[in-house]
Write an enzyme that holds these catalytic residues in place. Sequence first.
Site, mmCIF file in Angstrom:
data_model
loop_
_atom_site.group_PDB
_atom_site.id
_atom_site.type_symbol
_atom_site.label_atom_id
_atom_site.label_comp_id
_atom_site.label_asym_id
_atom_site.label_seq_id
_atom_site.Cartn_x
_atom_site.Cartn_y
_atom_site.Cartn_z
ATOM 1 N N CYS A 158 0.832 -1.212 0.000
ATOM 2 C CA CYS A 158 0.000 0.000 0.000
ATOM 3 C C CYS A 158 0.865 1.261 0.000
ATOM 4 O O CYS A 158 1.543 1.558 0.978
ATOM 5 C CB CYS A 158 -0.902 -0.049 1.236
ATOM 6 S SG CYS A 158 -1.776 1.470 1.605
ATOM 7 N N CYS A 187 0.028 3.829 2.703
ATOM 8 C CA CYS A 187 0.474 3.316 4.010
ATOM 9 C C CYS A 187 1.947 3.645 4.231
ATOM 10 O O CYS A 187 2.343 4.074 5.319
ATOM 11 C CB CYS A 187 0.277 1.803 4.094
ATOM 12 S SG CYS A 187 -1.442 1.261 3.941
#
Length: 131
Positions: free
Chosen positions: A57, A60
């Site tokens: 991600c 993230c």
Amino acid sequence: MGSAFSALFGRGSTVAEGSSESLHVLPFHSSERWQLHFNEVKETSKLVVIDFTASWCGPCRFIAPVFNEMAKKFSNAEFVKIDVDELPDVAKDFKVEAMPTFVLCKKGKEVDRVVGARKDELQNKIQKHYQ
């Protein structure tokens, strides 16, 4: 790799590969260890901030250093990192559908949530529930 070390020795100060994870953030790699820890901390009034993340991600990875800095700043709260691919059952229990998702808990109950890499919103919600 940090997760292999952590799997052998449990939670602790292992640093996830490719991240700037600090000693202020507790990574969990076992559902059983997470559940034991969560059961302990929910007996207190301490704010728990859970970062549901994934290694693939991009947002993230972008917000990880910010999360680590918040963990240093709000030292009386507990900051936790859970990889949804490692612990999908925990992510399901918290109804996580997108990453990153930050869940704020007190006494074992969710008090707030931020979906997405929204630094200001996360900081405001932590301040709101911090002590």
